[in-house]
Design an enzyme around this catalytic site. Structure first.
Site, PDB file in Angstrom:
ATOM      1  N   HIS A  34       0.615  -1.565  -0.268  1.00 43.30           N
ATOM      2  CA  HIS A  34      -0.173   0.410  -0.017  1.00 43.30           C
ATOM      3  C   HIS A  34       0.700   1.550  -0.100  1.00 43.30           C
ATOM      4  O   HIS A  34       0.268   2.522   1.062  1.00 43.30           O
ATOM      5  CB  HIS A  34      -0.961   0.304   1.371  1.00 43.30           C
ATOM      6  CG  HIS A  34      -1.961  -1.435   0.980  1.00 43.30           C
ATOM      7  ND1 HIS A  34      -3.067  -1.092   0.530  1.00 43.30           N
ATOM      8  CD2 HIS A  34      -1.633  -2.183   1.431  1.00 43.30           C
ATOM      9  CE1 HIS A  34      -3.425  -1.782   1.082  1.00 43.30           C
ATOM     10  NE2 HIS A  34      -3.130  -2.954   1.246  1.00 43.30           N
ATOM     11  N   ASN A  51     -10.065  -2.656   2.323  1.00 46.12           N
ATOM     12  CA  ASN A  51      -9.553  -2.844   1.303  1.00 46.12           C
ATOM     13  C   ASN A  51     -11.332  -2.288   0.001  1.00 46.12           C
ATOM     14  O   ASN A  51     -12.443  -2.709   1.111  1.00 46.12           O
ATOM     15  CB  ASN A  51      -9.969  -4.122   0.991  1.00 46.12           C
ATOM     16  CG  ASN A  51      -7.760  -3.930   1.228  1.00 46.12           C
ATOM     17  OD1 ASN A  51      -7.235  -3.510   1.173  1.00 46.12           O
ATOM     18  ND2 ASN A  51      -7.670  -5.405   1.211  1.00 46.12           N
TER      19      ASN A  51
HETATM   20 FE1  HDE Z   1      -2.348  -4.244   5.419  1.00 43.92          FE
HETATM   21  N1  HDE Z   1      -0.789  -3.861   6.095  1.00 43.92           N
HETATM   22  N2  HDE Z   1      -1.528  -6.327   6.138  1.00 43.92           N
HETATM   23  N3  HDE Z   1      -4.004  -5.459   4.560  1.00 43.92           N
HETATM   24  N4  HDE Z   1      -3.127  -3.183   4.935  1.00 43.92           N
HETATM   25  C1  HDE Z   1       0.027  -2.780   5.790  1.00 43.92           C
HETATM   26  O1  HDE Z   1       0.731  -1.315   7.560  1.00 43.92           O
HETATM   27  C2  HDE Z   1      -0.838  -6.634   6.429  1.00 43.92           C
HETATM   28  C3  HDE Z   1      -5.073  -6.876   4.837  1.00 43.92           C
HETATM   29  C4  HDE Z   1      -4.310  -2.718   4.427  1.00 43.92           C
HETATM   30  O2  HDE Z   1      -3.320   3.488   4.016  1.00 43.92           O
HETATM   31  C5  HDE Z   1       1.214  -2.096   6.135  1.00 43.92           C
HETATM   32  O3  HDE Z   1       0.662   1.102   7.461  1.00 43.92           O
HETATM   33  C6  HDE Z   1      -1.157  -7.954   7.167  1.00 43.92           C
HETATM   34  C7  HDE Z   1      -5.846  -6.677   4.637  1.00 43.92           C
HETATM   35  C8  HDE Z   1      -4.383  -0.804   3.902  1.00 43.92           C
HETATM   36  O4  HDE Z   1      -2.223   3.504   5.812  1.00 43.92           O
HETATM   37  C9  HDE Z   1       1.306  -3.957   7.064  1.00 43.92           C
HETATM   38  C10 HDE Z   1      -1.934  -8.998   6.748  1.00 43.92           C
HETATM   39  C11 HDE Z   1      -6.542  -5.662   4.706  1.00 43.92           C
HETATM   40  C12 HDE Z   1      -3.078  -1.134   4.675  1.00 43.92           C
HETATM   41  C13 HDE Z   1       0.376  -4.619   6.507  1.00 43.92           C
HETATM   42  C14 HDE Z   1      -2.814  -7.700   5.722  1.00 43.92           C
HETATM   43  C15 HDE Z   1      -5.186  -4.667   4.748  1.00 43.92           C
HETATM   44  C16 HDE Z   1      -2.194  -1.923   4.694  1.00 43.92           C
HETATM   45  C17 HDE Z   1       1.791  -1.466   5.745  1.00 43.92           C
HETATM   46  C18 HDE Z   1      -1.887 -10.079   6.778  1.00 43.92           C
HETATM   47  C19 HDE Z   1      -8.210  -5.180   4.305  1.00 43.92           C
HETATM   48  C20 HDE Z   1      -2.286   0.621   4.045  1.00 43.92           C
HETATM   49  C21 HDE Z   1       1.885   0.027   5.893  1.00 43.92           C
HETATM   50  C22 HDE Z   1      -2.563 -10.800   7.980  1.00 43.92           C
HETATM   51  C23 HDE Z   1      -9.193  -5.747   4.919  1.00 43.92           C
HETATM   52  C24 HDE Z   1      -2.463   1.471   4.798  1.00 43.92           C
HETATM   53  C25 HDE Z   1       1.409   0.048   7.157  1.00 43.92           C
HETATM   54  C26 HDE Z   1      -2.441   2.913   4.325  1.00 43.92           C
HETATM   55  C27 HDE Z   1      -1.045  -1.509   5.177  1.00 43.92           C
HETATM   56  C28 HDE Z   1       0.294  -5.689   7.226  1.00 43.92           C
HETATM   57  C29 HDE Z   1      -3.821  -7.750   5.020  1.00 43.92           C
HETATM   58  C30 HDE Z   1      -5.348  -3.523   4.705  1.00 43.92           C
HETATM   59  C31 HDE Z   1       2.580  -4.425   7.029  1.00 43.92           C
HETATM   60  C32 HDE Z   1       0.174  -9.111   7.843  1.00 43.92           C
HETATM   61  C33 HDE Z   1      -6.431  -8.479   4.581  1.00 43.92           C
HETATM   62  C34 HDE Z   1      -5.527  -0.070   3.545  1.00 43.92           C
HETATM   63  O5  HDE Z   1       1.500  -3.434   8.802  1.00 43.92           O
END
Ligand code: HDE
Length: 705
Positions: free
Chosen positions: A89, A162
């Site tokens: 992201h 999302n």
């Molecule tokens: Fe994320 N995800 N994600 N994700 N995610 C990040 O956090 C992670 C997942 C989502 O505009 C990171 O700040 C793991 C699902 C958004 O700043 C990180 C798993 C969904 C954003 C991270 C998921 C998301 C992130 C990277 C598996 C929808 C952007 C930068 C369990 C519900 C937020 C940060 C923004 C961002 C980890 C899966 C949505 C690395 C480990 C499912 C919208 O922490």
């Protein structure tokens, strides 16, 4: 003795002031010496700077001096301007706004934003792509992040979702593998922001749980027309907890008031070249122009007994609950009404975290959610470099923050007094004791009822129903219109055609057979590959009831408001027609955009008219509909200009409304436009047509897949 600068070749405009008596710079008068203190240029230490054009040197042609603290500070700060981009992201756009409760639900939750109808809560929302780097384009085929930070009076609540209601994997432990597979390949460093490559499809083929999400990813949901025209989903099942401590399971939804709309794939690819910032610009301009995007906020309230009878598990993030089964109850509205003042300070430094919840919201045991609760805080430390990142203005809660956390890099607060531990008895000596815990009003985790066999053993296992990987994938595909299914087939053919490893393509095809045999056969045909047998499955799929709510086309109404319409004109165009069109487009809540071969002013029947964009830089892919206001002579000239012919050809191929006056005929003919409902005269018919796409036309412009 230094030579007089006037005798030397100029280094820059600022050092070539011939005859200035030997001075080495010009002053740029910004009023700084005339009393406006805010206009003084200073160093970070507040020292006023007298010269921001020339470094300090030993003589005019001599070496720079280390002593020059103005130069050193400026370069030092610049050298450190970049921070690590988000591992996923990374590319995002954001805006400030407000959430208004339209239906109070205190019986379900004590969460502050939902206590009274009309209550407003400020928020900051960031949309993003997942796979590409921060500098990548806005329109790849990709899932979009939809993250909302509610600044409630009881602390910050981050709903980090999302634009798709399900996810690729069921367990957080697979996330690094998924992301490694989709991002650019490890050895070659490409492709950027694209899933159409071997490693992604290799992983997908080996992870049947991804099949439902793949159906969404290959649909038009991943090529949205605008960030303003996407749905948003919290994905996981959450818990709502009321003041009596009763809990209810719920899923969160955002529904765009602007309507849901996507581009076609060909359009998305061309937009990437024409305007890599297409979505960012669109969001910024809409808000700047007062067209504030809005989303209705809804919840699906899940009855636990009903959930227990479903053929899928509500803790499984690869599954959704169809709206036809559990309707979405609208309880609020988000309005984005203010652009960030500074991209870095706000959009880049905002730190979302699904673990940020307020009293009234709690987590379910979804293993994907549970992993996320760790990840985000961890990643913020890497990205923002300090445990004090919550003090940055964009992250700081708008309610008091009081605790005994102390020190660390970049501590901005200046805590007073001796008390930095608890319990303490300093008050007995008349000193401030500091804050105390709040057993009644503080966040208390809702006691989870563990199922009888759970919690007794440590296991690395998944619940039984998680093993059904195909039923909902099938439901999604079969719920689409024929046109949408065609788009999905084309997307799969496109993506798999970019996969070089034949065994990988084959495995994916076999998985598709499990989803729907007709779909698989069409993709195999598009690849000119034999159709393999279905894979053996852990759990036989079942035919679920179809869900029309999963289709964009089945729920879209024509809507021109919030869209952008191009008006192409040239030498001799009718000025009044242009003015009338502009007025009618504005009247419909849309934005007219004048396109001409030259921007500075072209002679129309009402005199010279300036264009908003030059033809070659304003292809029709950037607009929702196009109007051609041309004289016969103007049109004849444009038939010799590829950009003009392409402008019309693309509008036609992308099934957009084309309004044209009689003079435009030569250009329409050259572009191969055939009459249909979407090709209209200028006037009311065009305005009515401009807010929709004419999908029936697709059969004329694309071979069947
Ligand atoms: Fe994320 N995800 N994600 N994700 N995610 C990040 O956090 C992670 C997942 C989502 O505009 C990171 O700040 C793991 C699902 C958004 O700043 C990180 C798993 C969904 C954003 C991270 C998921 C998301 C992130 C990277 C598996 C929808 C952007 C930068 C369990 C519900 C937020 C940060 C923004 C961002 C980890 C899966 C949505 C690395 C480990 C499912 C919208 O922490």
């Amino acid at each position: 003795m230094p030579k007089s600068p006037s005798k030397n070749p100029p280094v820059s405009d600022f050092v070539t002031d011939e005859g200035n008596g030997g001075e080495t710079h010009q002053h740029v008068d910004i009023g700084a010496d005339h009393g406006d203190a805010s206009a003084h240029l200073t160093t970070d230490m507040g020292i006023r700077i007298s010269d921001n054009q020339n470094s300090l040197k030993a003589g005019v042609r001599g070496p720079a001096l280390l002593e020059d603290f103005v130069l050193r500070e400026k370069i030092f700060h610049f050298d450190h301007e970049r921070i690590p981009e988000r591992i996923v992201h990374a590319r995002g756009s954001a805006a400030h706004g407000v959430f208004e409760c339209t239906k109070a639900i205190p019986h379900l939750t004590k969460a502050a934003p939902f206590q009274e109808k009309g209550k407003q809560t400020p928020l900051f929302t960031r949309f993003s792509t997942v796979a590409g780097g921060a500098g990548s384009v806005d329109t790849p085929r990709d899932v979009r992040g939809f993250a909302v930070k509610f600044y409630t009076e009881e602390g910050n609540w981050d709903l980090v979702g999302n634009n798709i209601p399900v996810f690729f994997i069921q367990d957080a432990i697979k996330f690094p593998d998924l992301i490694h597979a989709v991002k650019m390949e490890a050895d070659r460093g490409y492709p950027q922001a694209a899933s159409a490559h071997d490693t992604f499809w290799d992983f997908i083929g080996l992870m049947p749980e991804a099949m439902h999400m793949i159906m969404w990813a290959m649909s038009d949901r991943t090529i949205p027309r605008s960030l303003r025209m996407m749905e948003g989903f919290g994905i996981h099942t959450f818990k709502l907890v009321n003041a009596e401590g009763q809990s209810t399971l719920a899923k969160f939804h955002w529904k765009p008031v602007q309507g849901i709309q996507s581009t076609t794939w060909d359009e998305a690819v061309k937009i990437a070249g024409a305007d890599p910032d297409f979505h960012r610009r669109d969001l910024f301009e809409a808000i700047d122009g007062g067209q504030f995007p809005q989303w209705d906020f809804g919840i699906q309230v899940i009855d636990e007994e009903m959930a227990a009878g479903l053929p899928y598990d509500i803790l499984d993030s690869t599954k959704l609950i169809p709206e036809e089964l559990v309707p979405v109850e609208i309880i609020g509205r988000m309005t984005l009404n203010r652009n960030p003042d500074n991209f870095f300070a706000e959009t880049e430094q905002v730190a979302y975290c699904p673990a940020n919840v307020v009293p009234g919201i709690d987590f379910s045991n979804d293993p994907l959610l549970q992993g996320r609760l760790f990840s985000y805080l961890d990643t913020q430390l890497k990205r923002l470099g300090s445990t004090n990142f919550h003090q940055l203005p964009i992250n700081a809660p708008k309610c008091p923050v009081m605790n005994f956390q102390r020190d660390g890099h970049m501590q901005m607060a200046v805590p007073k007094g001796r008390a930095n531990y608890e319990p303490n008895s300093l008050s007995e000596a008349g000193e401030a004791a500091g804050p105390r815990e709040c057993p009644m009003s503080g966040f208390a985790t809702h006691p989870t009822n563990l199922e009888p066999n759970d919690g007794n053993e440590k296991v690395r296992m998944r619940p039984e129903l998680f093993a059904d990987h195909f039923s909902q994938a099938r439901m999604f595909y079969r719920s689409q219109t024929e046109v949408e299914q065609g788009h999905m087939v084309s997307a799969l053919v496109f993506e798999l055609s970019k996969v070089g490893l034949e065994h990988v393509r084959n495995r994916v095809l076999a998985r598709l057979v499990n989803v729907d045999e007709t779909l698989a056969a069409r993709v195999a045909d598009g690849l000119a590959m034999p159709l393999p047998a279905a894979t053996t499955v852990a759990r036989e799929p079942v035919d679920l009831d179809l869900s029309p709510a999963l289709s964009i086309h089945k729920q879209s109404e024509p809507m021109l408001a919030g869209r952008k319409v191009a008006i192409l004109f040239a030498e001799g165009s009718d000025g009044k027609t242009i003015a009338d069109l502009q007025a009618a487009i504005k009247e419909a809540g849309a934005t007219p955009f004048l396109v001409a071969p030259k921007v500075g002013g072209i002679a129309t029947t009402k005199g010279p008219l300036k264009a908003d964009g030059q033809l070659a830089g304003s292809p029709s892919v950037l607009f929702d509909a196009v109007a051609l206001v041309l004289s016969p002579e103007g049109a004849a000239v444009l038939t010799g200009e590829a950009a003009a012919v392409q402008f019309v050809m693309d509008a036609f191929a992308h099934c957009k409304a084309i309004g044209a006056d009689k003079g435009a005929k030569a250009l329409l003919d050259k572009a191969g436009v055939e009459p249909d409902d979407g090709v209209t005269a200028l006037g009311a018919d065009f305005i009515a047509a401009a807010g929709q796409r004419f999908w029936d036309r697709e059969a004329k412009v694309r071979l069947p897949v």
